[in-house]
Design a protein around this motif. Structure first.
Motif, PDB file in Angstrom:
ATOM      1  N   LYS A   1     115.825  71.532  36.834  1.00 32.49           N
ATOM      2  CA  LYS A   1     116.331  72.903  36.873  1.00 32.49           C
ATOM      3  C   LYS A   1     115.746  73.666  38.049  1.00 32.49           C
ATOM      4  N   GLU A   2     114.424  73.525  38.279  1.00 32.26           N
ATOM      5  CA  GLU A   2     113.779  74.246  39.372  1.00 32.26           C
ATOM      6  C   GLU A   2     114.242  73.753  40.737  1.00 32.26           C
ATOM      7  N   LEU A   3     114.492  72.450  40.836  1.00 36.12           N
ATOM      8  CA  LEU A   3     114.906  71.872  42.120  1.00 36.12           C
ATOM      9  C   LEU A   3     116.414  71.970  42.332  1.00 36.12           C
ATOM     10  N   GLY A   4     117.155  72.230  41.292  1.00 33.54           N
ATOM     11  CA  GLY A   4     118.602  72.320  41.411  1.00 33.54           C
ATOM     12  C   GLY A   4     119.272  70.983  41.556  1.00 33.54           C
ATOM     13  N   VAL A   5     118.711  69.951  40.902  1.00 35.47           N
ATOM     14  CA  VAL A   5     119.276  68.600  40.986  1.00 35.47           C
ATOM     15  C   VAL A   5     119.374  68.022  39.581  1.00 35.47           C
ATOM     16  N   GLY A   6     119.936  66.810  39.496  1.00 33.30           N
ATOM     17  CA  GLY A   6     120.040  66.148  38.211  1.00 33.30           C
ATOM     18  C   GLY A   6     118.747  65.447  37.828  1.00 33.30           C
ATOM     19  N   ARG A   7     118.646  65.106  36.546  1.00 36.35           N
ATOM     20  CA  ARG A   7     117.438  64.435  36.064  1.00 36.35           C
ATOM     21  C   ARG A   7     117.253  63.066  36.705  1.00 36.35           C
ATOM     22  N   SER A   8     118.357  62.397  37.027  1.00 38.36           N
ATOM     23  CA  SER A   8     118.236  61.073  37.652  1.00 38.36           C
ATOM     24  C   SER A   8     117.592  61.182  39.034  1.00 38.36           C
ATOM     25  N   THR A   9     117.887  62.267  39.747  1.00 41.68           N
ATOM     26  CA  THR A   9     117.267  62.483  41.056  1.00 41.68           C
ATOM     27  C   THR A   9     115.768  62.709  40.908  1.00 41.68           C
ATOM     28  N   VAL A  10     115.393  63.512  39.937  1.00 39.90           N
ATOM     29  CA  VAL A  10     113.975  63.753  39.666  1.00 39.90           C
ATOM     30  C   VAL A  10     113.273  62.451  39.293  1.00 39.90           C
ATOM     31  N   ARG A  11     113.955  61.648  38.479  1.00 39.12           N
ATOM     32  CA  ARG A  11     113.356  60.382  38.045  1.00 39.12           C
ATOM     33  C   ARG A  11     113.070  59.475  39.240  1.00 39.12           C
ATOM     34  N   GLU A  12     114.022  59.386  40.166  1.00 41.46           N
ATOM     35  CA  GLU A  12     113.831  58.553  41.360  1.00 41.46           C
ATOM     36  C   GLU A  12     112.732  59.121  42.261  1.00 41.46           C
ATOM     37  N   ALA A  13     112.669  60.448  42.365  1.00 41.69           N
ATOM     38  CA  ALA A  13     111.630  61.091  43.181  1.00 41.69           C
ATOM     39  C   ALA A  13     110.250  60.797  42.600  1.00 41.69           C
ATOM     40  N   LEU A  14     110.126  60.867  41.284  1.00 44.01           N
ATOM     41  CA  LEU A  14     108.847  60.573  40.646  1.00 44.01           C
ATOM     42  C   LEU A  14     108.469  59.105  40.818  1.00 44.01           C
ATOM     43  N   ARG A  15     109.467  58.251  40.813  1.00 42.97           N
ATOM     44  CA  ARG A  15     109.201  56.830  41.044  1.00 42.97           C
ATOM     45  C   ARG A  15     108.641  56.620  42.453  1.00 42.97           C
ATOM     46  N   ALA A  16     109.186  57.355  43.430  1.00 38.47           N
ATOM     47  CA  ALA A  16     108.683  57.257  44.798  1.00 38.47           C
ATOM     48  C   ALA A  16     107.245  57.761  44.894  1.00 38.47           C
ATOM     49  N   LEU A  17     106.950  58.839  44.192  1.00 41.56           N
ATOM     50  CA  LEU A  17     105.590  59.378  44.201  1.00 41.56           C
ATOM     51  C   LEU A  17     104.617  58.429  43.508  1.00 41.56           C
ATOM     52  N   ALA A  18     105.090  57.752  42.479  1.00 40.52           N
ATOM     53  CA  ALA A  18     104.241  56.765  41.807  1.00 40.52           C
ATOM     54  C   ALA A  18     103.928  55.612  42.754  1.00 40.52           C
ATOM     55  N   GLY A  19     104.928  55.208  43.538  1.00 39.99           N
ATOM     56  CA  GLY A  19     104.714  54.146  44.516  1.00 39.99           C
ATOM     57  C   GLY A  19     103.707  54.527  45.583  1.00 39.99           C
ATOM     58  N   ALA A  20     103.618  55.830  45.880  1.00 37.07           N
ATOM     59  CA  ALA A  20     102.650  56.319  46.867  1.00 37.07           C
ATOM     60  C   ALA A  20     101.288  56.580  46.249  1.00 37.07           C
ATOM     61  N   GLY A  21     101.162  56.328  44.941  1.00 30.38           N
ATOM     62  CA  GLY A  21      99.877  56.493  44.273  1.00 30.38           C
ATOM     63  C   GLY A  21      99.532  57.912  43.890  1.00 30.38           C
ATOM     64  N   LEU A  22     100.514  58.823  43.939  1.00 32.65           N
ATOM     65  CA  LEU A  22     100.235  60.227  43.639  1.00 32.65           C
ATOM     66  C   LEU A  22     100.361  60.549  42.154  1.00 32.65           C
ATOM     67  N   VAL A  23     101.250  59.874  41.462  1.00 29.84           N
ATOM     68  CA  VAL A  23     101.432  60.140  40.031  1.00 29.84           C
ATOM     69  C   VAL A  23     101.506  58.834  39.261  1.00 29.84           C
ATOM     70  N   GLN A  24     101.338  58.956  37.954  1.00 29.99           N
ATOM     71  CA  GLN A  24     101.433  57.777  37.096  1.00 29.99           C
ATOM     72  C   GLN A  24     102.077  58.171  35.769  1.00 29.99           C
ATOM     73  N   PRO A  25     103.172  57.510  35.408  1.00 28.28           N
ATOM     74  CA  PRO A  25     103.780  57.801  34.097  1.00 28.28           C
ATOM     75  C   PRO A  25     102.966  57.155  32.992  1.00 28.28           C
ATOM     76  N   ARG A  26     102.836  57.870  31.874  1.00 32.87           N
ATOM     77  CA  ARG A  26     102.134  57.329  30.713  1.00 32.87           C
ATOM     78  C   ARG A  26     103.108  57.357  29.540  1.00 32.87           C
ATOM     79  N   GLN A  27     103.322  56.195  28.975  1.00 33.27           N
ATOM     80  CA  GLN A  27     104.308  56.045  27.907  1.00 33.27           C
ATOM     81  C   GLN A  27     104.100  57.067  26.800  1.00 33.27           C
ATOM     82  N   GLY A  28     105.129  57.867  26.555  1.00 28.47           N
ATOM     83  CA  GLY A  28     105.088  58.829  25.482  1.00 28.47           C
ATOM     84  C   GLY A  28     104.300  60.089  25.766  1.00 28.47           C
TER      85      GLY A  28
END
Length: 236
Positions: A42-69
């Motif tokens: 909502k803040e970025l003005g894009v779809g959730r799938s775009t956010v999901r891919e962006a977060l995946r890229a940030l995880a690949g760069a070592g900046l974030v990490q998803p934790r199940q649940g």
């Protein structure tokens, strides 16, 4: 601080960059749980799938990490640099110190493992270095690196070969600068000719300890020049 809507071209890259800016600026410190995908979308003005891919890229760069649940958490404020990037930005003296570790052992192994074809390749590269002495510093450095590359290849260790190949671009720029700065070839166009010839012949003769000794002495001499007054350790 609001994120702001994005422009309509590559959205994933833009989203990743906008989120990266927030993280590196400290808006979301290490350990912080990021807002959910719906909120970010909502803040970025894009779809959730775009956010999901962006977060995946940030995880690949070592900046974030998803934790199940639990969500996605910030793990660092600076991206992890890949190896070529680290070499391009490292102090040349640091690169050279590691080069010494690699190449001295490579000289020792080359003396034990060299084939007739390896010896011929080293001698051909050495002849090319002599011929290049008549040209400019860049051509001479390229010819010099080919000698060392042939020696490392003669060790028949693909990891050493690949590692030296990664070092070569950073070394090339530093050595060209060094020759120009100290005018090392003004009185000696074939600078280092004697030591390079002795190194190749020690490898050809199968004398592992002599090859390692010569390689170490030659590289230590160059490192001393790189550390000489007038050159900063941070120069590359």
């Amino acid at each position: 601080m609001p994120l702001g809507a994005l422009r309509p071209s590559p959205l994933v890259e833009q989203a990743a960059e906008r989120l990266r800016e927030q993280i590196t600026a400290g808006h979301w410190p290490v350990g912080t749980r990021l807002p959910g995908e719906t909120t970010l979308a909502k803040e970025l003005g894009v779809g959730r799938s775009t956010v999901r891919e962006a977060l995946r890229a940030l995880a690949g760069a070592g900046l974030v990490q998803p934790r199940q649940g639990a969500g996605v958490f910030v793990t660092a404020t600076r991206p992890v640099e890949d190896w070529p990037t680290r070499l391009r930005t490292a102090a040349v003296t640091d690169v050279y110190e590691v080069r010494m570790l690699v190449e001295v052992q490579a000289a020792r192994l080359a003396a034990l493992r060299r084939t007739d074809e390896d010896v011929a390749a080293m001698r051909a590269a050495l002849a090319g270095r002599r011929a290049a002495a008549e040209g400019d510093d860049a051509g001479f450095v390229d010819a010099d690196i080919r000698v060392h590359s042939a020696l490392v290849s003669a060790a028949h260790n693909p990891v050493l070969t690949d590692l030296f190949a990664e070092f070569a671009p950073a070394l090339r720029e530093a050595l060209i600068e060094l020759l120009d700065l100290l005018r090392l070839r003004s009185d000696e166009p074939r600078h280092g000719e004697e030591s390079h010839t002795a190194l190749v012949e020690a490898v050809a003769a199968g004398d592992a300890e002599e090859a390692a000794r010569i390689a170490s002495a030659e590289l230590e001499a160059t490192l001393a020049l790189l550390l000489s007054p007038g050159r900063s350790k941070s120069e590359a």
